[in-house]
Design a protein around this motif. Structure first.
Motif, PDB file in Angstrom:
ATOM      1  N   ASP A 224       0.826  -1.140   0.103  1.00 61.41           N
ATOM      2  CA  ASP A 224       0.080   0.191   0.156  1.00 61.41           C
ATOM      3  C   ASP A 224       0.973   1.121   0.009  1.00 61.41           C
ATOM      4  O   ASP A 224       1.709   1.542   1.112  1.00 61.41           O
ATOM      5  CB  ASP A 224      -1.139   0.004   1.240  1.00 61.41           C
ATOM      6  N   SER A 225       0.771   1.878  -0.962  1.00 61.54           N
ATOM      7  CA  SER A 225       1.265   3.485  -1.076  1.00 61.54           C
ATOM      8  C   SER A 225       0.653   4.128  -2.259  1.00 61.54           C
ATOM      9  O   SER A 225       0.856   3.402  -3.233  1.00 61.54           O
ATOM     10  CB  SER A 225       2.665   3.407  -1.064  1.00 61.54           C
ATOM     11  N   LYS A 289      -7.582  -3.748   2.794  1.00 61.35           N
ATOM     12  CA  LYS A 289      -6.994  -2.721   1.797  1.00 61.35           C
ATOM     13  C   LYS A 289      -7.667  -2.888   0.530  1.00 61.35           C
ATOM     14  O   LYS A 289      -8.041  -1.584   0.027  1.00 61.35           O
ATOM     15  CB  LYS A 289      -5.425  -3.057   1.824  1.00 61.35           C
ATOM     16  N   HIS A 297     -11.445   3.806  -4.217  1.00 60.66           N
ATOM     17  CA  HIS A 297     -10.561   4.442  -5.025  1.00 60.66           C
ATOM     18  C   HIS A 297     -11.175   4.235  -6.575  1.00 60.66           C
ATOM     19  O   HIS A 297     -11.530   5.352  -6.987  1.00 60.66           O
ATOM     20  CB  HIS A 297      -9.217   3.872  -5.139  1.00 60.66           C
ATOM     21  N   LYS A 375      -9.993  -5.113 -11.956  1.00 62.15           N
ATOM     22  CA  LYS A 375      -9.915  -4.539 -10.615  1.00 62.15           C
ATOM     23  C   LYS A 375     -11.306  -4.920  -9.825  1.00 62.15           C
ATOM     24  O   LYS A 375     -11.271  -4.969  -8.774  1.00 62.15           O
ATOM     25  CB  LYS A 375      -9.620  -3.048 -10.778  1.00 62.15           C
TER      26      LYS A 375
HETATM   27  C1  CS2 Z   1      -5.186   2.469  -7.155  1.00 58.55           C
HETATM   28  C2  CS2 Z   1      -4.005   1.603  -6.711  1.00 58.55           C
HETATM   29  O1  CS2 Z   1      -4.450   2.661  -9.683  1.00 58.55           O
HETATM   30  C3  CS2 Z   1      -5.173   2.063  -8.899  1.00 58.55           C
HETATM   31  O2  CS2 Z   1      -6.338   1.268  -9.216  1.00 58.55           O
HETATM   32  O3  CS2 Z   1      -6.454   2.124  -6.792  1.00 58.55           O
HETATM   33  O4  CS2 Z   1      -2.903   1.570  -7.370  1.00 58.55           O
HETATM   34  C4  CS2 Z   1      -3.490   2.432  -5.493  1.00 58.55           C
HETATM   35  O5  CS2 Z   1      -3.116   3.766  -5.465  1.00 58.55           O
HETATM   36  C5  CS2 Z   1      -2.696   1.667  -4.355  1.00 58.55           C
HETATM   37  O6  CS2 Z   1      -3.178   0.192  -4.466  1.00 58.55           O
HETATM   38  C6  CS2 Z   1      -2.513   2.160  -3.121  1.00 58.55           C
HETATM   39  O7  CS2 Z   1      -1.760   1.433  -2.273  1.00 58.55           O
END
Ligand code: CS2
Length: 487
Positions: A224-225, A289, A297, A375
């Motif tokens: 995670d970042s 997470k 997100h 995703k």
């Molecule tokens: C984001 C991830 O691009 C994406 O789909 O949800 O890359 C997210 O920034 C990372 O998993 C954070 O750890």
């Protein structure tokens, strides 16, 4: 302006952190496949700290497709800058990468590195699609890259093909296997990768498969970042701060977390001494997470794009959207997340919302919108299935899924930016055939079993909720979207 290299290190401004160890003396012990921005911003910075304590754990990194990273990093001897962007910006030159290989043009060197006795660990970040798995999370033997690699296993192209060929060479040489560590956002990532490797090897040589299964190790991890893609603005900032040019800097938020299942078969660095959380069970962290950070997100991305917003910070600055996503996290997603022991779920949610609002980074919604077909299942559809099993309503959870469907329909219009998704062709064909009528459009998308598990697609409660959400998000009508978000 001169370039970042070993010789320019000494002349950097004093405030810039740089390798505090003898790079030339640090032997390579870890191979990493997929040295994109995430790896270089996250894992490589942990390894850089490991190297400060000594040991032969430097990185050889391998790109399976593009040669851009090799072209950018080779003249810099593997050095690059990590910009950490919070209230203020901090810059650190990472020295952990000692070798950069572009696999298609350096096949022999890659195989020699994988078969080298000093290589003890192979890590990878190849994104969800790089694993070539089917909807059930098993090796997709019909995947074109897997078919090609099974036909010519000694000239691999896929992650799975390269790893199995490297393991085969070690087996033939009487060497122990390396530990294979997946660092991608997949639930049960290590287990899935291990199963895929054994399945692939079994199709070639059952004895090799049994050896990989018995002697190998495939720990699960949670990474995670938040790492926005590198852009010209970052390169300019870094050049200004360092006084030298860096063709491959990376940027991330200050927060970083790496939880690793402590299951290694051929040694490992003292990860715990550099902030890695070693545990016997990653699953609870991983689920928290994927569902509470990545799910929201993607929700911000698809719903935010429908509202004409550009970045995550814009999306959390939109009162209705941020209110909706916070309710989604606290009321809909959290009840499906069993908290790891001693874990404060409410605090975790608040911290994620604060991270999304970080004004120091500009994370594009369009970047997060990539690869939705890979995703959504791990980020939202599992939550939906669990919510249905708990007998609760899925209306709010269906809104971001409907947002994705509308996003696909938009991308199918002429003149729109290209859809970045391994299933782009199939998704656009379905989207182009839709008519804007919820019942038939949703049915057409739900038939895609690579994304929607058949049991979920057949659930009438899900279908009804998705149809209503789809109808509520009238495309191009920001007010209708706002009404849907207000609930
Ligand atoms: C984001 C991830 O691009 C994406 O789909 O949800 O890359 C997210 O920034 C990372 O998993 C954070 O750890």
């Amino acid at each position: 302006m001169s370039r970042l290299t070993d010789t320019s290190l000494a002349g950097l401004p004093a405030a810039i952190r740089r390798p505090a160890y003898d790079r030339a003396a640090a032997g390579i012990g870890i191979v990493h496949i997929g040295p994109g921005a995430f790896h270089r911003a996250h894992q490589a910075s942990y390894i850089d700290s490991v190297l400060e304590q000594g040991g032969d754990w430097a990185l050889s990194v391998i790109s399976l497709n593009s040669r851009d990273i090799a072209d950018a990093l080779t003249p810099q001897q593997g050095l690059y800058t990590l910009a950490t962007l919070g209230e203020k910006a901090e810059y650190r030159v990472i020295g952990a990468i000692r070798e950069v290989l572009h696999a298609p043009s350096s096949r022999a060197a890659v195989l020699a590195r994988l078969a080298n006795p000093a290589t003890r660990i192979v890590t990878c970040t190849v994104t969800e699609k790089g694993y070539c798995l089917n909807g059930a999370g098993l090796l997709d033997a019909d995947h074109p890259a897997i078919r090609a690699d099974l036909a010519s296993p000694q000239a691999p192209t896929s992650l799975i093909g390269w790893l199995v060929e490297g393991l085969r060479l070690r087996h033939a040489d009487g060497l122990p296997p390396f530990t294979v560590v997946s660092c991608d956002n997949l639930s049960d990532n290590g287990r899935k990768l291990g199963r895929a490797l054994v399945d692939f090897a079994d199709r070639l040589d059952p004895a090799l498969a049994r050896w990989i299964e018995a002697e190998g190790a495939f720990p699960c991890t949670m990474v995670d970042s938040i790492t926005p893609a590198t852009d010209e603005a970052l390169k300019a900032r870094v050049a200004e701060a360092l006084g030298v040019a860096d063709a491959a800097p990376v940027q991330r938020e200050p927060f970083t977390q790496w939880v690793v299942e402590d299951r290694f078969c051929n040694g490992r660095p003292a990860f715990e001494s550099v902030g890695v959380q070693m545990t016997s069970d990653v699953a609870a962290f991983e689920r928290a997470k994927l569902r509470l950070l990545n799910g929201p997100h993607s929700s911000l991305a698809y719903l935010g794009l429908l509202l004409g917003l550009e970045s995550v910070a814009d999306a959390v600055g939109h009162r209705l959207l941020s209110g909706f996503v916070e309710r989604l996290m606290r009321e809909d997603i959290a009840p499906t997340v069993p908290a790891p022991a001693g874990f404060d779920l409410d605090g975790y949610i608040s911290a994620i919302l604060a991270r999304f609002a970080n004004p120091g980074i500009r994370h594009l919604l369009s970047q997060i919108a990539w690869d939705g077909s890979q995703k959504l299942p791990v980020r939202l559809l599992g939550t939906i299935a669990d919510t249905l099993a708990q007998g609760r309503a899925v209306d709010a959870l269906c809104l971001p899924v409907a947002g994705w469907l509308h996003f696909l329909r938009q991308r199918a219009q002429p003149g729109q930016p290209k859809l970045v998704d391994p299933l782009a062709e199939r998704l656009l064909t379905i989207a182009a055939g839709t008519k804007g009528e919820a019942g038939s459009d949703v049915a057409a998308f739900l038939a895609l079993d690579a994304v929607f598990p058949p049991a979920l697609a057949a659930d009438a409660r899900f279908r009804r909720a998705l149809e209503s959400a789809y109808a509520a998000l009238a495309p191009g009508d920001a007010e209708a979207v706002a009404r849907a978000l207000a609930g």
